[in-house]
Write a protein that holds these residues in place. Structure first.
Motif, PDB file in Angstrom:
ATOM      1  N   ALA A  57       0.848  -1.205   0.000  1.00 15.68           N
ATOM      2  CA  ALA A  57       0.000   0.000   0.000  1.00 15.68           C
ATOM      3  C   ALA A  57       0.882   1.253   0.000  1.00 15.68           C
ATOM      4  CB  ALA A  57      -0.922  -0.003   1.216  1.00 15.68           C
ATOM      5  N   THR A  58       0.278   2.348  -0.439  1.00 13.50           N
ATOM      6  CA  THR A  58       1.010   3.621  -0.472  1.00 13.50           C
ATOM      7  C   THR A  58       0.181   4.683   0.243  1.00 13.50           C
ATOM      8  OG1 THR A  58       2.019   3.082  -2.596  1.00 13.50           O
ATOM      9  CG2 THR A  58       1.952   5.414  -1.996  1.00 13.50           C
ATOM     10  N   SER A 103       0.151   8.635   0.475  1.00 14.79           N
ATOM     11  CA  SER A 103       0.758   9.811  -0.155  1.00 14.79           C
ATOM     12  C   SER A 103       1.200  10.822   0.892  1.00 14.79           C
ATOM     13  CB  SER A 103      -0.264  10.421  -1.112  1.00 14.79           C
ATOM     14  OG  SER A 103       0.362  11.372  -1.927  1.00 14.79           O
ATOM     15  N   VAL A 113      -4.143   2.773  -2.132  1.00 14.78           N
ATOM     16  CA  VAL A 113      -3.453   4.065  -2.258  1.00 14.78           C
ATOM     17  C   VAL A 113      -4.275   5.111  -1.504  1.00 14.78           C
ATOM     18  CG1 VAL A 113      -2.620   5.832  -3.849  1.00 14.78           C
ATOM     19  CG2 VAL A 113      -2.478   3.415  -4.499  1.00 14.78           C
ATOM     20  N   ILE A 137      -4.753   8.906  -0.550  1.00 16.98           N
ATOM     21  CA  ILE A 137      -4.315  10.240  -1.011  1.00 16.98           C
ATOM     22  C   ILE A 137      -4.943  11.366  -0.202  1.00 16.98           C
ATOM     23  CG2 ILE A 137      -3.721   9.521  -3.368  1.00 16.98           C
ATOM     24  CD1 ILE A 137      -6.481  10.636  -4.233  1.00 16.98           C
ATOM     25  N   CYS A 141      -7.757   2.101  -5.045  1.00 20.49           N
ATOM     26  CA  CYS A 141      -6.975   3.269  -5.466  1.00 20.49           C
ATOM     27  C   CYS A 141      -7.891   4.264  -6.184  1.00 20.49           C
ATOM     28  CB  CYS A 141      -5.859   2.814  -6.387  1.00 20.49           C
ATOM     29  SG  CYS A 141      -4.943   4.176  -7.138  1.00 20.49           S
ATOM     30  N   PRO A 142      -8.171   5.432  -5.603  1.00 20.21           N
ATOM     31  CA  PRO A 142      -7.875   5.791  -4.220  1.00 20.21           C
ATOM     32  C   PRO A 142      -8.769   4.996  -3.280  1.00 20.21           C
ATOM     33  CG  PRO A 142      -9.215   7.500  -5.254  1.00 20.21           C
ATOM     34  CD  PRO A 142      -8.940   6.483  -6.305  1.00 20.21           C
TER      35      PRO A 142
END
Ligand code: COA
Length: 196
Positions: free
Chosen positions: A158-159, A161, A177, A179, A191-192
């Motif tokens: 996972a990311t 931001s 993700v 954001i 994502c998102p």
């Protein structure tokens, strides 16, 4: 001889045993409540999790579940364990009981709380704050100036931001993700991300 007691004879415990050996521990034992488990990663299981303070040596809790990890850590003074192949800025604060795996990168002015798992190949970038008993899973990335609340789990790959805050107790799914800030506790995927 450096002694280590690993609480939890799981897959996660095996990885911790390898880090321990890399850090010069020679006498490693496990504790686990499953009586059928007699060894882990070639080291013996010598007792139950609640018996940790009966044994000499440094201690670390190797349980993935954050609530159980916190509970078991309460009466034990746990060490910080860092794989020699992790890259940690000289300007980082790390809480007791946190384990940082191979290939992880923690950059300048990041703060990692107590009892966290910063897993294999993950990263926590500059000025980010990771709360107590969080897990940044394998290959997950927390970009700069984020704030992750206690016991939040960032799933594999996972990311998060930069400049994003996530409240305590969240589950961020594998590959998600994030954001925007997350202010309501829950499980988020995609994502998102969307809450499920
Ligand atoms: C997010 C997660 C906790 C959800 O688990 P769960 O509550 O048991 O959810 P389910 O498996 O029942 O899935 C519910 C739905 O979400 C979808 N889904 C689950 N996880 C997803 C993910 N990470 N990304 C996209 N979709 C996902 C499923 O396909 C399912 O969709 P459907 O209803 O259309 O079939 C879990 O899938 C996950 O990602 N765990 C992270 C594991 C991890 O990173 N481990 C790291 C170890 S180091």
């Amino acid at each position: 001889m450096k002694k280590l007691v690993i609480i939890g004879a799981s897959g996660h415990g095996k990885v911790i045993a390898d880090i321990a050996v890399k850090n010069g521990y020679e006498d490693v034992i496990f504790l686990d409540d499953d009586e059928t488990v007699k060894e882990c990663a070639g080291f013996p299981v010598k007792g139950k999790t609640y018996e940790a303070n009966k044994f000499d040596g440094d201690k670390v809790v190797a349980i993935g579940n954050a609530v159980i990890r916190e509970k078991l850590s309460k009466d034990i003074k746990c060490i910080i364990l860092i794989h020699p192949d992790a890259v940690i800025s000289r300007r980082v604060e790390i809480g007791e009981g946190t384990v940082i795996m191979a290939g992880a990168v923690v950059n300048s002015d990041a703060k990692i709380g107590k009892g966290c798992i910063i897993n294999t190949g993950s990263s926590v970038d500059h000025d980010s704050v990771i709360g107590d008993f969080c897990h940044v899973s394998v290959g997950a990335h927390v970009a700069g100036t984020c704030h992750i609340g206690d016991k939040t789990w960032i799933g594999a790959g996972a990311t998060v931001s930069n400049n994003v805050n996530i409240c305590s107790g969240c589950m961020i799914g594998a590959g998600a993700v994030v954001i925007k800030n997350i202010e309501e506790v829950g499980t988020y995927i995609g994502c998102p991300v969307m809450r499920i």
